[in-house]
Structures are given as C-alpha cells and as structure tokens.
Design a protein around this motif. Structure first.
Motif, PDB file in Angstrom:
ATOM      1  N   GLN A 183      29.184  26.742  63.200  1.00 37.02           N
ATOM      2  CA  GLN A 183      28.420  27.976  62.982  1.00 37.02           C
ATOM      3  C   GLN A 183      29.152  28.981  62.089  1.00 37.02           C
ATOM      4  N   VAL A 184      30.359  28.645  61.645  1.00 35.73           N
ATOM      5  CA  VAL A 184      31.148  29.543  60.797  1.00 35.73           C
ATOM      6  C   VAL A 184      31.190  28.999  59.373  1.00 35.73           C
ATOM      7  N   ALA A 185      30.899  29.869  58.406  1.00 38.77           N
ATOM      8  CA  ALA A 185      31.005  29.536  56.984  1.00 38.77           C
ATOM      9  C   ALA A 185      32.242  30.242  56.433  1.00 38.77           C
ATOM     10  N   PHE A 186      33.260  29.477  56.106  1.00 39.99           N
ATOM     11  CA  PHE A 186      34.523  30.038  55.607  1.00 39.99           C
ATOM     12  C   PHE A 186      34.581  29.932  54.092  1.00 39.99           C
ATOM     13  N   ARG A 187      35.078  30.986  53.458  1.00 33.75           N
ATOM     14  CA  ARG A 187      35.336  30.931  52.019  1.00 33.75           C
ATOM     15  C   ARG A 187      36.507  31.826  51.663  1.00 33.75           C
ATOM     16  N   ARG A 188      37.094  31.550  50.518  1.00 34.11           N
ATOM     17  CA  ARG A 188      38.225  32.336  50.018  1.00 34.11           C
ATOM     18  C   ARG A 188      37.753  33.238  48.888  1.00 34.11           C
ATOM     19  N   VAL A 189      38.398  34.381  48.745  1.00 41.58           N
ATOM     20  CA  VAL A 189      38.118  35.280  47.631  1.00 41.58           C
ATOM     21  C   VAL A 189      39.448  35.762  47.053  1.00 41.58           C
ATOM     22  N   PRO A 190      39.748  35.426  45.801  1.00 42.41           N
ATOM     23  CA  PRO A 190      40.985  35.904  45.169  1.00 42.41           C
ATOM     24  C   PRO A 190      40.832  37.359  44.740  1.00 42.41           C
ATOM     25  N   VAL A 191      41.827  38.174  45.069  1.00 40.34           N
ATOM     26  CA  VAL A 191      41.726  39.612  44.828  1.00 40.34           C
ATOM     27  C   VAL A 191      42.174  39.985  43.415  1.00 40.34           C
ATOM     28  N   ALA A 192      41.765  41.171  43.004  1.00 40.96           N
ATOM     29  CA  ALA A 192      42.069  41.671  41.659  1.00 40.96           C
ATOM     30  C   ALA A 192      43.303  42.566  41.667  1.00 40.96           C
ATOM     31  N   PHE A 193      44.278  42.223  42.494  1.00 45.67           N
ATOM     32  CA  PHE A 193      45.569  42.910  42.468  1.00 45.67           C
ATOM     33  C   PHE A 193      46.630  41.917  42.916  1.00 45.67           C
ATOM     34  N   VAL A 194      47.870  42.306  42.877  1.00 43.03           N
ATOM     35  CA  VAL A 194      49.078  41.502  43.112  1.00 43.03           C
ATOM     36  C   VAL A 194      49.423  40.744  41.825  1.00 43.03           C
ATOM     37  N   GLY A 195      50.327  41.306  41.048  1.00 42.08           N
ATOM     38  CA  GLY A 195      50.762  40.676  39.804  1.00 42.08           C
ATOM     39  C   GLY A 195      50.079  41.245  38.584  1.00 42.08           C
ATOM     40  N   ASN A 196      50.475  40.721  37.423  1.00 41.92           N
ATOM     41  CA  ASN A 196      49.982  41.238  36.146  1.00 41.92           C
ATOM     42  C   ASN A 196      48.940  40.336  35.492  1.00 41.92           C
ATOM     43  N   ASP A 197      48.632  39.204  36.123  1.00 43.24           N
ATOM     44  CA  ASP A 197      47.661  38.284  35.527  1.00 43.24           C
ATOM     45  C   ASP A 197      46.556  37.975  36.528  1.00 43.24           C
ATOM     46  N   VAL A 198      46.084  39.014  37.205  1.00 43.77           N
ATOM     47  CA  VAL A 198      45.182  38.803  38.333  1.00 43.77           C
ATOM     48  C   VAL A 198      43.867  38.144  37.921  1.00 43.77           C
ATOM     49  N   GLU A 199      43.316  38.520  36.777  1.00 40.75           N
ATOM     50  CA  GLU A 199      42.048  37.910  36.369  1.00 40.75           C
ATOM     51  C   GLU A 199      42.249  36.427  36.053  1.00 40.75           C
ATOM     52  N   SER A 200      43.376  36.103  35.441  1.00 45.42           N
ATOM     53  CA  SER A 200      43.661  34.698  35.161  1.00 45.42           C
ATOM     54  C   SER A 200      43.741  33.893  36.456  1.00 45.42           C
ATOM     55  N   LYS A 201      44.378  34.466  37.475  1.00 54.18           N
ATOM     56  CA  LYS A 201      44.503  33.762  38.747  1.00 54.18           C
ATOM     57  C   LYS A 201      43.156  33.668  39.462  1.00 54.18           C
ATOM     58  N   GLN A 202      42.336  34.693  39.322  1.00 53.60           N
ATOM     59  CA  GLN A 202      40.990  34.610  39.890  1.00 53.60           C
ATOM     60  C   GLN A 202      40.196  33.497  39.220  1.00 53.60           C
ATOM     61  N   ARG A 203      40.292  33.409  37.885  1.00 53.70           N
ATOM     62  CA  ARG A 203      39.572  32.352  37.165  1.00 53.70           C
ATOM     63  C   ARG A 203      40.138  30.976  37.495  1.00 53.70           C
ATOM     64  N   LEU A 204      41.436  30.893  37.731  1.00 49.39           N
ATOM     65  CA  LEU A 204      42.043  29.636  38.171  1.00 49.39           C
ATOM     66  C   LEU A 204      41.373  29.160  39.457  1.00 49.39           C
ATOM     67  N   TYR A 205      41.247  30.059  40.419  1.00 51.06           N
ATOM     68  CA  TYR A 205      40.643  29.673  41.689  1.00 51.06           C
ATOM     69  C   TYR A 205      39.189  29.226  41.507  1.00 51.06           C
ATOM     70  N   TYR A 206      38.393  30.021  40.803  1.00 49.90           N
ATOM     71  CA  TYR A 206      36.973  29.705  40.703  1.00 49.90           C
ATOM     72  C   TYR A 206      36.713  28.477  39.825  1.00 49.90           C
ATOM     73  N   THR A 207      37.612  28.173  38.902  1.00 46.24           N
ATOM     74  CA  THR A 207      37.489  26.927  38.154  1.00 46.24           C
ATOM     75  C   THR A 207      37.745  25.736  39.068  1.00 46.24           C
ATOM     76  N   LEU A 208      38.777  25.835  39.895  1.00 46.47           N
ATOM     77  CA  LEU A 208      39.044  24.767  40.867  1.00 46.47           C
ATOM     78  C   LEU A 208      37.872  24.607  41.831  1.00 46.47           C
ATOM     79  N   GLU A 209      37.297  25.722  42.256  1.00 49.42           N
ATOM     80  CA  GLU A 209      36.151  25.663  43.166  1.00 49.42           C
ATOM     81  C   GLU A 209      34.977  24.940  42.497  1.00 49.42           C
ATOM     82  N   ALA A 210      34.706  25.266  41.247  1.00 51.87           N
ATOM     83  CA  ALA A 210      33.595  24.634  40.530  1.00 51.87           C
ATOM     84  C   ALA A 210      33.821  23.137  40.360  1.00 51.87           C
ATOM     85  N   MET A 211      35.089  22.722  40.289  1.00 49.09           N
ATOM     86  CA  MET A 211      35.429  21.317  40.121  1.00 49.09           C
ATOM     87  C   MET A 211      35.610  20.593  41.459  1.00 49.09           C
ATOM     88  N   GLY A 212      35.461  21.320  42.566  1.00 51.29           N
ATOM     89  CA  GLY A 212      35.636  20.714  43.874  1.00 51.29           C
ATOM     90  C   GLY A 212      37.073  20.335  44.182  1.00 51.29           C
TER      91      GLY A 212
END
Length: 215
Positions: A81-110
């Motif tokens: 009954q629980v739907a778990f997901r991760r969300v990469p935040v837009a802070f911590v480090g100087n390349d946060v958008e790159s790291k967010q895109r890294l995560y969502y690219t991996l997610e799209a590729m399974g």
C-alpha cells in the motif's frame, strides 16, 4: 532556507532498531516535535489507495551515501500500500542540476536500483571527480551496466529537464531544509534534525504511513 545534510555519526545509526510496518505496536510521535505537518498539502504522484513516501536526497551528500544501505533494507519491507520514490534536491554542491539529471536519466532507463549505491561509492568512497555534465557523461561511458549513447540522449532531454523542475518544486512544497529527509502523503515532513537520527526518521515515517492509511 538553511540547507543542511544531516550527520549520521555512530550515535545516530545502529543504536536504534529500524522500525518496519510489521511492528505490532508503533511508538507515538508528536507533530511539531518529531515531524512537521504541512500547512498546505504537497502534490502526490501515487496511484489511488497508496500512501506516497518520498526520500529527498543528493548524490553529493555523504550522509545520504551512508544512509543508503539502511534505506534499501527498509524499502524492501514496505507494504504494497506504500508507493516509494526518490527526489534529488536542488542543493548540496555546485552541480546540483547535473546530479538531478543524472538521477532522472537513470530512472528513465530503469537503472536506479542497479546504480544508486555505485554512484555513492564512486563519489564518497573512491573519491572520483564525478562533478558536472562532462564528468558525469565520461563516468557513465565507463560503466558496463549503462548504454552511454542512450544515457547522453536522455541526459539532455526535455523530459528529464521537466522532472528536474518538478523535483525542485516538490522540494519547496515540502520546505526541505536538509537531506536525507522524507515526505509522507503530501502531508508530513521529517528529517534527521527533527527526529534526532536517521533510524528514528524511519520509525516516524512508518508511523506517518500508518496514520495516512487511517484516512
């Protein structure tokens, strides 16, 4: 906001048993003390009848890396009954958008489950300089688990950029002040500072899931 990543020192991990939804008697926790009840509900992206649990994290956060093995064990014990997901935040480090895109690219590729711990190890144990778009693409090209050409195409895609934008919006809706942290059912927020340690964060999250399932 004061952005923090929470210390998971020896006093924080291992001293408290990790709670699971199967525990017969859940401890009681208080809003405003152990967790925050949002004044305005955050949007959820889970099917009807399921309780959404969001882990806010950053690949650049050493405490997220340290927490990951315990998180993975906990996720495996979640009820259907629980739907778990991760969300990469837009802070911590100087390349946060790159790291967010890294995560969502991996997610799209399974490939998230396969690569999550490997990325944390590369950054925090092996100290590899995987920072910024070029370094991420170069690192991906060396990973046998990934199709580098497909990754590069997805990494710069509009769909991934849209997910990054929505991730940052959700982070702000939950008023995330540090990572790792959890949002539950669009109604509650808990992090290591509120709970005292990450083992207790998982206990509180279990409690909030049970509250959400009551209606």
């Amino acid at each position: 906001m004061n952005r923090r990543d929470f210390s998971l020192a020896a006093t924080s991990l291992g001293l408290l048993p990790l709670a699971s939804p199967s525990h017969a008697q859940a401890p009681m926790f208080a809003a405003g003390k152990d967790y925050i009840k949002l004044g305005k509900p955050a949007p959820v992206d889970s099917p009807a009848g399921k309780v959404e649990v969001v882990e806010f994290f950053s690949y650049n956060c050493p405490h997220c890396a340290q927490f990951e093995p315990d998180l993975e064990k906990w996720v495996k014990k979640l009820p259907p009954q629980v739907a778990f997901r991760r969300v990469p935040v837009a802070f911590v480090g100087n390349d946060v958008e790159s790291k967010q895109r890294l995560y969502y690219t991996l997610e799209a590729m399974g490939k998230v489950d396969e690569m999550q711990m490997k990325i944390f190890d590369a950054l925090h144990r092996q100290r590899q300089p995987v920072m910024g778009d070029d370094a991420i693409l170069a690192w991906v090209a060396k990973q046998p688990e990934l199709d580098a050409k497909k990754f590069a195409e997805m990494f710069k895609s509009f769909s991934v950029a849209g997910k990054v934008k929505r991730a940052t919006q959700l982070q702000n809706e939950y008023q995330v002040t540090g990572v790792p942290a959890f949002g539950v059912a669009g109604r509650w927020y808990v992090d290591g500072e509120l709970a005292g340690n990450m083992a207790r964060v998982l206990q509180i999250t279990d409690y909030l899931v049970a509250e959400a399932r009551k209606g």
